[in-house]
Design a protein around this motif. Structure first.
Motif, PDB file in Angstrom:
ATOM      1  N   PHE A 162     -11.763   2.570  -0.760  1.00  0.00           N
ATOM      2  CA  PHE A 162     -10.443   2.095  -1.150  1.00  0.00           C
ATOM      3  C   PHE A 162      -9.946   1.051  -0.158  1.00  0.00           C
ATOM      4  N   ASP A 163      -9.265   0.048  -0.657  1.00  0.00           N
ATOM      5  CA  ASP A 163      -8.520  -0.890   0.185  1.00  0.00           C
ATOM      6  C   ASP A 163      -7.070  -0.427   0.115  1.00  0.00           C
ATOM      7  N   TYR A 164      -6.706   0.496   1.011  1.00  0.00           N
ATOM      8  CA  TYR A 164      -5.436   1.213   0.883  1.00  0.00           C
ATOM      9  C   TYR A 164      -4.214   0.300   0.911  1.00  0.00           C
ATOM     10  N   GLN A 165      -4.263  -0.746   1.727  1.00  0.00           N
ATOM     11  CA  GLN A 165      -3.114  -1.648   1.814  1.00  0.00           C
ATOM     12  C   GLN A 165      -2.907  -2.447   0.537  1.00  0.00           C
ATOM     13  N   LYS A 166      -3.952  -2.527  -0.280  1.00  0.00           N
ATOM     14  CA  LYS A 166      -3.837  -3.253  -1.544  1.00  0.00           C
ATOM     15  C   LYS A 166      -3.711  -2.297  -2.735  1.00  0.00           C
ATOM     16  N   CYS A 167      -3.390  -1.048  -2.445  1.00  0.00           N
ATOM     17  CA  CYS A 167      -3.054  -0.064  -3.480  1.00  0.00           C
ATOM     18  C   CYS A 167      -1.545   0.161  -3.407  1.00  0.00           C
ATOM     19  N   SER A 168      -0.871   0.118  -4.537  1.00  0.00           N
ATOM     20  CA  SER A 168       0.588   0.172  -4.502  1.00  0.00           C
ATOM     21  C   SER A 168       1.155   0.575  -5.856  1.00  0.00           C
ATOM     22  N   ILE A 169       2.475   0.772  -5.862  1.00  0.00           N
ATOM     23  CA  ILE A 169       3.232   1.013  -7.097  1.00  0.00           C
ATOM     24  C   ILE A 169       4.397   0.031  -7.114  1.00  0.00           C
ATOM     25  N   SER A 170       4.606  -0.635  -8.231  1.00  0.00           N
ATOM     26  CA  SER A 170       5.751  -1.538  -8.347  1.00  0.00           C
ATOM     27  C   SER A 170       6.113  -1.724  -9.816  1.00  0.00           C
ATOM     28  N   ASP A 171       7.188  -2.445 -10.040  1.00  0.00           N
ATOM     29  CA  ASP A 171       7.656  -2.725 -11.403  1.00  0.00           C
ATOM     30  C   ASP A 171       7.820  -4.224 -11.541  1.00  0.00           C
ATOM     31  N   GLU A 172       6.706  -4.919 -11.698  1.00  0.00           N
ATOM     32  CA  GLU A 172       6.720  -6.380 -11.700  1.00  0.00           C
ATOM     33  C   GLU A 172       7.406  -6.964 -12.928  1.00  0.00           C
TER      34      GLU A 172
END
Length: 262
Positions: A162-172
């Motif tokens: 995993f590339d943890y810093q590039k895993c996220s949650i958002s509402d684009e």
């Protein structure tokens, strides 16, 4: 008294904008790592940090999200099947395998022994054969429901991480429903390209029932084959995503490229 038409228009527009703003609440998002497991249990008492650890291994990160669609847990896990290491000496290398029962490193058959080596070890390389998992969980009436499951199994060539810093949650797209962004890298045998996979889970509400769609973009990094060039492939679901979600996905891919292409 006769009101100015421009004044009425401004009031109506302001009311409309405020109504839209009130409908779409911003997401509350927070990350938790293994060192934060106690804090996580206090913040999310209905969930366990090590979700289904016997089946899927230890939890490496959780992204907690609160939205008008509900509260979600984006759980990342790694199940290690085998650990081995190569200890380099000046005149050779010693192979060892980790015994999970005794929690000790033991000699790997077919490799040199430490007693055959001269001098001190110069370097140690550890290899992990493991499976990656990720889950989207949603809190529901005091319980936790599994909504989506990701898995990718590694081997001695592929080794996904995993590339943890590039895993996220958002509402684009600002519709109130969170999107779940999962990014990970795979290795290569020295001939095939190395894949960087960017996966997006989106929620669609159909007649009061939520359904999840998985979209994927894969960037291929040349690794030994002179005919290969860096390229990105998008699946059909990705192509149907709203523009702002595509833009975030492409930014993740671009940022990764800038750090990994000479």
């Amino acid at each position: 008294m006769k009101l100015n038409p421009n004044y009425l228009f401004s009031i109506t527009l302001l009311f409309f904008v405020n109504a839209i703003s009130a409908q779409v609440k911003p997401l509350l998002v927070k990350r938790f790592y293994p060192k934060d497991s106690i804090k996580y249990s206090q913040a999310v008492p209905d969930a366990e940090f090590n979700y289904e650890s016997k089946l899927y291994g230890k939890t490496t990160m959780i992204i907690h999200c609160e939205s008008q669609y509900g509260h979600f847990e984006f759980v990342f896990k790694k199940k290690i099947n085998k650990l081995s290491r190569m200890i380099d000496y000046k005149d050779g290398a010693v192979g060892e395998v980790y015994n999970f029962k005794t929690k000790k490193w033991v000699h790997e058959e077919g490799s040199w022994n430490h007693r055959d080596m001269k001098g001190k070890p110069q370097d140690t390389i550890i290899f992990s054969e493991h499976n990656l998992y990720a889950f989207i969980l949603q809190q529901n009436h005091g319980g936790i429901l599994e909504k989506a499951k990701f898995q990718d199994f590694g081997n001695v060539v592929y080794w996904p991480e995993f590339d943890y810093q590039k895993c996220s949650i958002s509402d684009e797209d600002k519709d109130g429903a969170p999107e779940f962004y999962l990014s990970y890298m795979g290795e290569s045998d020295g001939l095939d390209a190395k894949p960087f996979k960017q996966i997006i889970y989106t929620i669609f509400d159909k007649s009061g029932h939520q359904s999840y769609t998985k979209s994927k973009a894969t960037a291929y990094y040349p690794d030994g084959n002179e005919d290969d060039v860096y390229n990105i492939q998008y699946d059909e679901n990705w192509k149907k995503l709203p523009k702002n979600i595509k833009l975030k996905s492409q930014k993740i891919l671009k940022d990764h490229q800038l750090k990994n292409v000479e």
